[in-house]
Design an enzyme around this catalytic site. Structure first.
Site, mmCIF file in Angstrom:
data_model
loop_
_atom_site.group_PDB
_atom_site.id
_atom_site.type_symbol
_atom_site.label_atom_id
_atom_site.label_comp_id
_atom_site.label_asym_id
_atom_site.label_seq_id
_atom_site.Cartn_x
_atom_site.Cartn_y
_atom_site.Cartn_z
ATOM 1 N N ARG A 75 86.744 30.361 75.357
ATOM 2 C CA ARG A 75 85.943 29.112 75.366
ATOM 3 C C ARG A 75 86.117 28.369 74.045
ATOM 4 N NH1 ARG A 75 79.914 30.170 76.745
ATOM 5 N NH2 ARG A 75 79.692 27.959 76.396
ATOM 6 N N ASN A 107 73.693 22.834 74.139
ATOM 7 C CA ASN A 107 75.139 23.078 74.121
ATOM 8 C C ASN A 107 75.559 23.748 72.819
ATOM 9 O OD1 ASN A 107 75.047 21.668 76.510
ATOM 10 N ND2 ASN A 107 75.747 19.737 75.612
ATOM 11 N N HIS A 134 70.625 26.708 70.998
ATOM 12 C CA HIS A 134 71.318 27.890 71.527
ATOM 13 C C HIS A 134 72.488 28.299 70.646
ATOM 14 C CE1 HIS A 134 69.619 27.049 75.830
ATOM 15 N NE2 HIS A 134 68.750 27.642 75.042
ATOM 16 N N CYS A 161 81.297 42.696 60.232
ATOM 17 C CA CYS A 161 80.655 41.933 59.160
ATOM 18 C C CYS A 161 81.159 42.420 57.800
ATOM 19 C CB CYS A 161 79.142 42.142 59.267
ATOM 20 S SG CYS A 161 78.202 41.526 57.864
ATOM 21 N N GLY A 201 71.887 15.341 81.147
ATOM 22 C CA GLY A 201 72.903 16.311 81.577
ATOM 23 C C GLY A 201 72.439 17.750 81.531
ATOM 24 N N THR A 202 71.187 17.986 81.972
ATOM 25 C CA THR A 202 70.745 19.382 82.046
ATOM 26 C C THR A 202 70.059 19.643 83.374
ATOM 27 O OG1 THR A 202 69.442 21.137 81.015
ATOM 28 C CG2 THR A 202 68.534 18.906 80.864
ATOM 29 N N ALA A 245 76.711 10.517 81.975
ATOM 30 C CA ALA A 245 76.179 10.246 80.633
ATOM 31 C C ALA A 245 77.095 9.314 79.846
ATOM 32 C CB ALA A 245 76.010 11.566 79.891
HETATM 33 C C1 BV8 Z 1 64.485 34.031 76.330
HETATM 34 C C2 BV8 Z 1 74.228 29.742 74.932
HETATM 35 C C3 BV8 Z 1 62.736 35.439 75.683
HETATM 36 C C4 BV8 Z 1 75.286 30.695 75.343
HETATM 37 C C5 BV8 Z 1 72.631 29.657 76.756
HETATM 38 C C6 BV8 Z 1 65.261 37.577 83.394
HETATM 39 C C7 BV8 Z 1 65.810 38.360 82.380
HETATM 40 C C8 BV8 Z 1 66.004 37.882 81.087
HETATM 41 C C9 BV8 Z 1 65.637 36.576 80.792
HETATM 42 C C10 BV8 Z 1 65.105 35.814 81.811
HETATM 43 C C11 BV8 Z 1 64.916 36.275 83.092
HETATM 44 N N1 BV8 Z 1 64.373 35.279 83.844
HETATM 45 C C12 BV8 Z 1 64.219 34.195 83.079
HETATM 46 C C13 BV8 Z 1 64.634 34.504 81.840
HETATM 47 C C14 BV8 Z 1 64.656 33.638 80.711
HETATM 48 C C15 BV8 Z 1 66.062 33.068 80.610
HETATM 49 C C16 BV8 Z 1 66.206 31.956 81.631
HETATM 50 O O1 BV8 Z 1 65.646 30.906 81.453
HETATM 51 N N2 BV8 Z 1 66.961 32.230 82.720
HETATM 52 C C17 BV8 Z 1 67.142 31.212 83.738
HETATM 53 C C18 BV8 Z 1 68.557 31.286 84.275
HETATM 54 C C19 BV8 Z 1 66.091 31.426 84.812
HETATM 55 N N3 BV8 Z 1 66.133 32.539 79.271
HETATM 56 C C20 BV8 Z 1 66.576 33.325 78.281
HETATM 57 O O2 BV8 Z 1 67.034 34.439 78.419
HETATM 58 C C21 BV8 Z 1 66.405 32.712 76.905
HETATM 59 N N4 BV8 Z 1 65.742 33.650 76.070
HETATM 60 O O3 BV8 Z 1 63.877 33.672 77.306
HETATM 61 O O4 BV8 Z 1 63.977 34.899 75.385
HETATM 62 C C22 BV8 Z 1 63.049 36.669 76.478
HETATM 63 C C23 BV8 Z 1 63.664 37.718 75.831
HETATM 64 C C24 BV8 Z 1 63.922 38.872 76.565
HETATM 65 C C25 BV8 Z 1 63.608 38.931 77.939
HETATM 66 C C26 BV8 Z 1 63.015 37.830 78.578
HETATM 67 C C27 BV8 Z 1 62.742 36.692 77.852
HETATM 68 C C28 BV8 Z 1 67.761 32.422 76.293
HETATM 69 C C29 BV8 Z 1 68.376 31.256 77.029
HETATM 70 C C30 BV8 Z 1 69.624 30.802 76.293
HETATM 71 C C31 BV8 Z 1 70.857 31.341 76.972
HETATM 72 N N5 BV8 Z 1 72.053 30.746 76.334
HETATM 73 N N6 BV8 Z 1 73.674 29.090 76.121
HETATM 74 C C32 BV8 Z 1 76.537 29.973 75.726
HETATM 75 O O5 BV8 Z 1 76.505 28.745 75.904
HETATM 76 O O6 BV8 Z 1 77.551 30.661 75.836
HETATM 77 S S1 BV8 Z 1 72.012 28.894 78.128
HETATM 78 C C33 BV8 Z 1 73.213 27.914 78.783
HETATM 79 O O7 BV8 Z 1 72.865 27.722 80.139
HETATM 80 C C34 BV8 Z 1 73.245 26.528 78.219
HETATM 81 O O8 BV8 Z 1 73.060 26.518 76.835
HETATM 82 C C35 BV8 Z 1 72.177 25.816 78.957
HETATM 83 O O9 BV8 Z 1 70.927 25.978 78.371
HETATM 84 C C36 BV8 Z 1 72.181 26.541 80.274
HETATM 85 C C37 BV8 Z 1 72.957 25.735 81.299
HETATM 86 O O10 BV8 Z 1 72.146 24.722 81.573
HETATM 87 P P1 BV8 Z 1 72.675 23.216 81.453
HETATM 88 O O11 BV8 Z 1 73.031 22.900 80.059
HETATM 89 O O12 BV8 Z 1 71.637 22.411 82.110
HETATM 90 O O13 BV8 Z 1 74.011 23.181 82.259
HETATM 91 P P2 BV8 Z 1 74.135 23.294 83.829
HETATM 92 O O14 BV8 Z 1 75.554 23.561 84.100
HETATM 93 O O15 BV8 Z 1 73.081 24.203 84.364
HETATM 94 O O16 BV8 Z 1 73.741 21.823 84.359
HETATM 95 C C38 BV8 Z 1 74.552 20.724 84.033
HETATM 96 C C39 BV8 Z 1 73.757 19.505 84.440
HETATM 97 O O17 BV8 Z 1 74.490 18.347 84.071
HETATM 98 C C40 BV8 Z 1 73.535 19.421 85.936
HETATM 99 O O18 BV8 Z 1 72.200 18.989 86.167
HETATM 100 C C41 BV8 Z 1 74.529 18.350 86.388
HETATM 101 O O19 BV8 Z 1 74.029 17.594 87.474
HETATM 102 C C42 BV8 Z 1 74.598 17.467 85.171
HETATM 103 N N7 BV8 Z 1 75.865 16.752 84.982
HETATM 104 C C43 BV8 Z 1 77.127 17.169 85.272
HETATM 105 N N8 BV8 Z 1 78.014 16.238 84.865
HETATM 106 C C44 BV8 Z 1 77.297 15.234 84.286
HETATM 107 C C45 BV8 Z 1 75.931 15.557 84.363
HETATM 108 N N9 BV8 Z 1 74.964 14.753 83.884
HETATM 109 C C46 BV8 Z 1 75.365 13.590 83.301
HETATM 110 N N10 BV8 Z 1 76.656 13.217 83.184
HETATM 111 C C47 BV8 Z 1 77.645 14.009 83.678
HETATM 112 N N11 BV8 Z 1 78.928 13.609 83.565
HETATM 113 ZN ZN ZN Z 2 76.142 42.297 58.587
#
Ligand code: BV8
Ligand code: ZN
Length: 254
Positions: A75, A107, A134, A161, A201-202, A245
């Site tokens: 990536r 992002n 993130h 490290c 875009g989320t 966007a």
């Molecule tokens: C946390 C970095 C406390 C990495 C990312 C069960 C077990 C464990 C955790 C959970 C669980 N259930 C729920 C959770 C919490 C979990 C969560 O929310 N899960 C979801 C799936 C239900 N969250 C976490 O784990 C967070 N930490 O909660 O800590 C905790 C601790 C321990 C245990 C429990 C809780 C951490 C979340 C961060 C994860 N890291 N990214 C990397 O990038 O490699 S998240 C990653 O996915 C992105 O950063 C982003 O946030 C997400 C994707 O979402 P989007 O950015 O919205 O992208 P997506 O593709 O989904 O959508 C794109 C959108 O754009 C669409 O709407 C589309 O229509 C639109 N689009 C497309 N093209 C265009 C457009 N719009 C405009 N113009 C265009 N051209």
């Molecule tokens: Zn270290």
């Protein structure tokens, strides 16, 4: 797909922005789609048929660090070839003009930062620099002592490290990991005080990021959504602009 926006919706959103004292923007993968960075939803199957949800997790990293590292190295290489698009640029210019930070991004591709530096030229990019809740894919972080380092090409052995010998990992928040509490607090406080939150875009399903626009609503502010589709937040938006966007933001913020 360039859709001509209904004039009234765009005008309504422009009026809301003109009347807003404090604006915050929450962006997701969709703002980078036109730069060629696959969104999380479209990325499934792109790399060895894995889905991102399977790889971007702390469990996968602990179980199979090499595979997760190889995905991130792929990536990184991919993102390094991508450029900020007109959406990133319009947002950067907008916040530079207003002189107050307000970009919160999910992002990790670094494109907001590059757009901010480009827009600022020799001036200070501060107001256009994003809060990267993130993390950033171009940096490493030590899993043990937290020391950060610039990314290096992935070799035969996994990166260690220099300070403590701990395992290094990409400096991003994996699913199941806590976000940096200072960054999250800054983002939530900006949103709570904002009159308007631009949600760009989320898919608004990942928490706690998806809760940030709700802080603006709870504070009495409004939401303008920019997305090619309906999302979990569309119903709560004061104005929902359906479009890309890179097309909508220059018209909205120009
Ligand atoms: C946390 C970095 C406390 C990495 C990312 C069960 C077990 C464990 C955790 C959970 C669980 N259930 C729920 C959770 C919490 C979990 C969560 O929310 N899960 C979801 C799936 C239900 N969250 C976490 O784990 C967070 N930490 O909660 O800590 C905790 C601790 C321990 C245990 C429990 C809780 C951490 C979340 C961060 C994860 N890291 N990214 C990397 O990038 O490699 S998240 C990653 O996915 C992105 O950063 C982003 O946030 C997400 C994707 O979402 P989007 O950015 O919205 O992208 P997506 O593709 O989904 O959508 C794109 C959108 O754009 C669409 O709407 C589309 O229509 C639109 N689009 C497309 N093209 C265009 C457009 N719009 C405009 N113009 C265009 N051209
Ligand atoms: Zn270290």
């Amino acid at each position: 797909m360039e859709r001509i926006l209904p004039h009234s919706e765009l005008e309504r959103a422009r009026e809301l922005i003109a009347g807003a004292e404090r604006v915050v923007a929450l962006t997701g993968a969709g703002i980078s789609a036109e730069s060629g960075v696959p969104t999380f939803r479209d990325a499934g199957g792109l790399w060895r048929n894995y889905r991102p949800e399977e790889l971007a997790t702390i469990g996968a990293f602990e179980r199979d660090p090499r595979t997760v590292w190889e995905w991130y190295a792929w990536r990184r290489g991919f993102v390094a070839e991508c450029e900020p698009n007109d959406g990133h640029r319009a947002l950067a210019r907008f916040f530079l003009r207003r002189g107050r930070e307000g970009i919160v991004t999910q992002n990790v591709d670094g494109l907001h930062t590059r757009a901010a530096l480009d827009a600022a030229g020799d001036g200070p990019p501060g107001a256009a620099l994003p809060i990267e809740i993130h993390g950033a894919i171009a940096r490493d972080r030590c899993n043990r002592c937290g020391q950060r380092a610039e990314a290096e090409p992935l070799g035969d052995s996994l990166p260690r490290c220099e300070a403590c010998g701990g395992m290094r990992r990409p400096d991003v928040v994996l699913f199941g990991e806590m976000l940096d509490s200072d960054l999250l607090a800054r983002a939530q406080s900006l949103a709570a005080r904002a009159d308007l939150c631009l949600v760009i875009g989320t898919s608004a399903v990942v928490h706690p990021a998806a809760g940030i626009p709700l802080a603006t609503l709870q504070g009495g502010g409004g939401i303008v959504e920019v997305n090619t589709e309906r999302t979990e937040l569309t119903g709560a938006a004061t104005v929902a602009l359906r479009g890309e966007a890179g097309v909508v933001l220059p018209a909205l913020l120009g």
